[in-house]
Design an enzyme around this catalytic site. Structure first.
Site, PDB file in Angstrom:
ATOM      1  N   HIS A 119       0.825  -1.212   0.000  1.00 45.66           N
ATOM      2  CA  HIS A 119       0.000   0.000   0.000  1.00 45.66           C
ATOM      3  C   HIS A 119       0.862   1.267   0.000  1.00 45.66           C
ATOM      4  O   HIS A 119       0.354   2.356  -0.271  1.00 45.66           O
ATOM      5  CB  HIS A 119      -0.891  -0.017   1.242  1.00 45.66           C
ATOM      6  CG  HIS A 119      -2.299   0.458   1.012  1.00 45.66           C
ATOM      7  ND1 HIS A 119      -2.911   0.480  -0.229  1.00 45.66           N
ATOM      8  CD2 HIS A 119      -3.228   0.934   1.882  1.00 45.66           C
ATOM      9  CE1 HIS A 119      -4.143   0.939  -0.112  1.00 45.66           C
ATOM     10  NE2 HIS A 119      -4.361   1.225   1.150  1.00 45.66           N
ATOM     11  N   ASN A 131      -6.640   6.832   3.988  1.00 45.71           N
ATOM     12  CA  ASN A 131      -8.057   7.146   3.767  1.00 45.71           C
ATOM     13  C   ASN A 131      -8.369   8.638   3.779  1.00 45.71           C
ATOM     14  O   ASN A 131      -9.461   9.038   3.360  1.00 45.71           O
ATOM     15  CB  ASN A 131      -8.916   6.441   4.817  1.00 45.71           C
ATOM     16  CG  ASN A 131      -8.877   4.935   4.680  1.00 45.71           C
ATOM     17  OD1 ASN A 131      -8.157   4.395   3.844  1.00 45.71           O
ATOM     18  ND2 ASN A 131      -9.651   4.250   5.490  1.00 45.71           N
ATOM     19  N   ASP A 152      -0.755   2.303  -5.355  1.00 47.43           N
ATOM     20  CA  ASP A 152      -0.813   0.867  -5.617  1.00 47.43           C
ATOM     21  C   ASP A 152      -2.131   0.497  -6.294  1.00 47.43           C
ATOM     22  O   ASP A 152      -3.173   1.074  -5.999  1.00 47.43           O
ATOM     23  CB  ASP A 152      -0.664   0.079  -4.310  1.00 47.43           C
ATOM     24  CG  ASP A 152      -1.750   0.458  -3.294  1.00 47.43           C
ATOM     25  OD1 ASP A 152      -1.779   1.635  -2.882  1.00 47.43           O
ATOM     26  OD2 ASP A 152      -2.567  -0.405  -2.924  1.00 47.43           O
ATOM     27  N   ASN A 206      -9.165   3.620  -1.359  1.00 47.70           N
ATOM     28  CA  ASN A 206      -9.634   4.644  -0.428  1.00 47.70           C
ATOM     29  C   ASN A 206      -8.860   5.954  -0.526  1.00 47.70           C
ATOM     30  O   ASN A 206      -9.422   7.031  -0.306  1.00 47.70           O
ATOM     31  CB  ASN A 206      -9.576   4.117   1.007  1.00 47.70           C
ATOM     32  CG  ASN A 206     -10.620   3.057   1.275  1.00 47.70           C
ATOM     33  OD1 ASN A 206     -11.686   3.057   0.654  1.00 47.70           O
ATOM     34  ND2 ASN A 206     -10.330   2.140   2.181  1.00 47.70           N
TER      35      ASN A 206
END
Length: 241
Positions: free
Chosen positions: A19, A66, A91, A112
């Site tokens: 991530h 997020n 990613d 997100n």
């Protein structure tokens, strides 16, 4: 002025996560192009430099993934920039590991960080999608992206990050096609195939020499089944087939 944002989560716990490949791309660009040391601003870490003749701000939001849009949106508003001045590295599970694609606009694809950016700045910005592969089962996605890259992944990941850094000036100039071509060719040159379409073409089968091709093939000689020769062969080999 341009803003290049790499997405990820802050802290050593997440440093090597899939991530966080956006953070890794931003770090690679900063190193390759001698950007300023990282400092804190806009709820993120920023570094300044020049790419393709354009003054460029690198930013790594420290708001957690997020809420990435809060940090990047603040930077764009401060410099009075339109979304078209923004390039985001992140990613992408819907791309095979090591694949890379560039596009402007589009949906969040369930990411997100991109969803947050769309909410804060709109969606008319450039996205550099870095493939990290899909675990195959939806329920495993969360653990996959928050898991660290495997040691074997470094073979393609280091090459890919270097290629992104090398071609960053092309992105700054808006030459997305040349950027993607350079990355793909670099991966091929380094012998890091990232999919069937990125593999070198198979070698042609070895050709026979002209002499061998021209030489007539001799038919197999069949052993006689009767007569003196057949009797002698049966005596030598005991009558076995």
């Amino acid at each position: 002025m341009l803003v290049f944002a790499g997405l990820g989560n802050p802290g050593a716990k997440y440093e090597n996560n899939r991530h966080n490949v956006g953070f890794m791309a931003a770090d690679a660009i900063a190193r390759r192009h001698s950007f300023s040391p990282w400092s804190r601003k806009f709820q993120g870490l920023i570094s300044e430099g020049t790419l393709g003749g354009e003054k460029t701000l690198l930013i790594k939001p420290q708001t957690f993934m997020n809420l990435s849009g809060q940090s990047v949106g603040e930077a764009l508003r401060f410099y009075k920039l339109e979304p078209s001045a923004l390039t985001v590295f992140y990613d992408e599970i819907d791309l095979a590991a090591g694949k890379l694609r560039v596009k402007v606009g589009g949906g969040s694809g369930g990411h997100n960080g991109i969803r947050s950016l769309d909410q804060h700045v709109g969606n008319a910005y450039r996205r550099v999608r870095i493939g990290v592969g899909h675990p195959g089962v939806k329920e495993m996605v969360h653990g996959h992206v928050l898991g660290d890259f495997a040691k074997a992944d470094r073979e393609w990941l280091d090459v890919l990050l270097d290629a992104i850094a090398d071609g960053a000036g092309l992105l700054a100039k808006g030459d997305d096609s040349s950027f993607m071509n350079r990355v793909t060719l670099t991966l091929r040159d380094k012998l890091v195939p990232t999919g069937d379409d990125d593999r070198p073409p198979p070698k042609a089968p070895k050709q026979q020499s002209h002499v061998r091709q021209a030489r007539p093939q001799q038919p197999a000689v069949k052993a006689p089944e009767s007569g003196p020769m057949a009797a002698m062969l049966k005596k030598l080999f005991g009558g076995k087939d």
